[in-house]
Write a protein that holds these residues in place. Structure first.
Motif, PDB file in Angstrom:
ATOM      1  N   LEU A 136       0.826  -1.204   0.000  1.00  0.00           N
ATOM      2  CA  LEU A 136       0.000   0.000   0.000  1.00  0.00           C
ATOM      3  C   LEU A 136       0.864   1.261   0.000  1.00  0.00           C
ATOM      4  O   LEU A 136       0.584   2.221  -0.718  1.00  0.00           O
ATOM      5  CB  LEU A 136      -0.955   0.013   1.195  1.00  0.00           C
ATOM      6  N   GLU A 137       1.923   1.240   0.807  1.00  0.00           N
ATOM      7  CA  GLU A 137       2.814   2.406   0.842  1.00  0.00           C
ATOM      8  C   GLU A 137       3.485   2.604  -0.523  1.00  0.00           C
ATOM      9  O   GLU A 137       3.682   3.737  -0.952  1.00  0.00           O
ATOM     10  CB  GLU A 137       3.838   2.270   1.958  1.00  0.00           C
ATOM     11  N   ALA A 138       3.822   1.514  -1.196  1.00  0.00           N
ATOM     12  CA  ALA A 138       4.418   1.623  -2.529  1.00  0.00           C
ATOM     13  C   ALA A 138       3.399   2.222  -3.502  1.00  0.00           C
ATOM     14  O   ALA A 138       3.731   3.098  -4.317  1.00  0.00           O
ATOM     15  CB  ALA A 138       4.883   0.248  -3.012  1.00  0.00           C
ATOM     16  N   ASP A 139       2.141   1.788  -3.411  1.00  0.00           N
ATOM     17  CA  ASP A 139       1.098   2.329  -4.270  1.00  0.00           C
ATOM     18  C   ASP A 139       0.870   3.817  -4.011  1.00  0.00           C
ATOM     19  O   ASP A 139       0.516   4.563  -4.918  1.00  0.00           O
ATOM     20  CB  ASP A 139      -0.235   1.588  -4.056  1.00  0.00           C
ATOM     21  N   LEU A 140       1.064   4.229  -2.766  1.00  0.00           N
ATOM     22  CA  LEU A 140       0.819   5.625  -2.375  1.00  0.00           C
ATOM     23  C   LEU A 140       2.087   6.473  -2.360  1.00  0.00           C
ATOM     24  O   LEU A 140       2.051   7.617  -1.912  1.00  0.00           O
ATOM     25  CB  LEU A 140       0.167   5.651  -0.980  1.00  0.00           C
ATOM     26  N   ALA A 141       3.190   5.935  -2.857  1.00  0.00           N
ATOM     27  CA  ALA A 141       4.494   6.609  -2.768  1.00  0.00           C
ATOM     28  C   ALA A 141       4.467   8.010  -3.367  1.00  0.00           C
ATOM     29  O   ALA A 141       5.116   8.932  -2.852  1.00  0.00           O
ATOM     30  CB  ALA A 141       5.577   5.761  -3.434  1.00  0.00           C
ATOM     31  N   ALA A 142       3.708   8.214  -4.437  1.00  0.00           N
ATOM     32  CA  ALA A 142       3.658   9.526  -5.077  1.00  0.00           C
ATOM     33  C   ALA A 142       3.067  10.578  -4.134  1.00  0.00           C
ATOM     34  O   ALA A 142       3.327  11.771  -4.288  1.00  0.00           O
ATOM     35  CB  ALA A 142       2.822   9.452  -6.355  1.00  0.00           C
ATOM     36  N   PHE A 143       2.273  10.137  -3.161  1.00  0.00           N
ATOM     37  CA  PHE A 143       1.594  11.072  -2.260  1.00  0.00           C
ATOM     38  C   PHE A 143       2.291  11.191  -0.899  1.00  0.00           C
ATOM     39  O   PHE A 143       2.131  12.186  -0.216  1.00  0.00           O
ATOM     40  CB  PHE A 143       0.145  10.636  -2.061  1.00  0.00           C
ATOM     41  N   ILE A 144       3.046  10.147  -0.500  1.00  0.00           N
ATOM     42  CA  ILE A 144       3.664  10.164   0.829  1.00  0.00           C
ATOM     43  C   ILE A 144       5.193  10.230   0.761  1.00  0.00           C
ATOM     44  O   ILE A 144       5.837  10.344   1.779  1.00  0.00           O
ATOM     45  CB  ILE A 144       3.229   8.942   1.677  1.00  0.00           C
ATOM     46  N   GLY A 145       5.745  10.134  -0.445  1.00  0.00           N
ATOM     47  CA  GLY A 145       7.188  10.069  -0.607  1.00  0.00           C
ATOM     48  C   GLY A 145       7.919  11.341  -0.301  1.00  0.00           C
ATOM     49  O   GLY A 145       7.466  12.374  -0.026  1.00  0.00           O
TER      50      GLY A 145
END
Length: 107
Positions: free
Chosen positions: A98-107
């Motif tokens: 999930l974190e990988a999928d959301l990386a663009a937003f949490i990176g």
């Protein structure tokens, strides 16, 4: 800052007009995979709350929202930015995925 519930009445202000990206978890109480994803989303909300918000929409209580966003299987995560869906994630996944999928937003 963990997740909070959003309804049809609050969706406009809580999601569509939000200043930062919002992950909307479309779920139901009877859904086993939804219950598995819920604590992971709480952790992501706690760890990355400065960058994005995580909210939940119960599809049984808000069927019109589920229909509007064409939710056909749950859990379904939709990322909203600027009032638009910018990413969809379907199904239960481990936290790292999930974190990988959301990386663009949490990176």
């Amino acid at each position: 800052m963990s997740t909070r519930d959003v309804t049809t009445q609050t969706f406009q202000s809580d999601v569509l007009e939000a200043s930062k990206p919002v992950v909307v978890d479309f779920w139901a109480a009877w859904c086993g995979p939804c219950r598995m994803v819920s604590p992971i989303l709480d952790q992501i909300a706690d760890e990355h709350g400065d960058k994005l918000e995580v909210v939940k929409v119960n599809v049984d209580e808000n069927p019109q929202l589920a229909a509007q966003y064409q939710i056909t299987s749950i859990p379904a995560l939709k990322v909203f930015q600027g009032g638009e869906v910018v990413q969809s994630i379907i199904g239960a996944k481990p936290k790292a995925a999930l974190e990988a999928d959301l990386a663009a937003f949490i990176g």
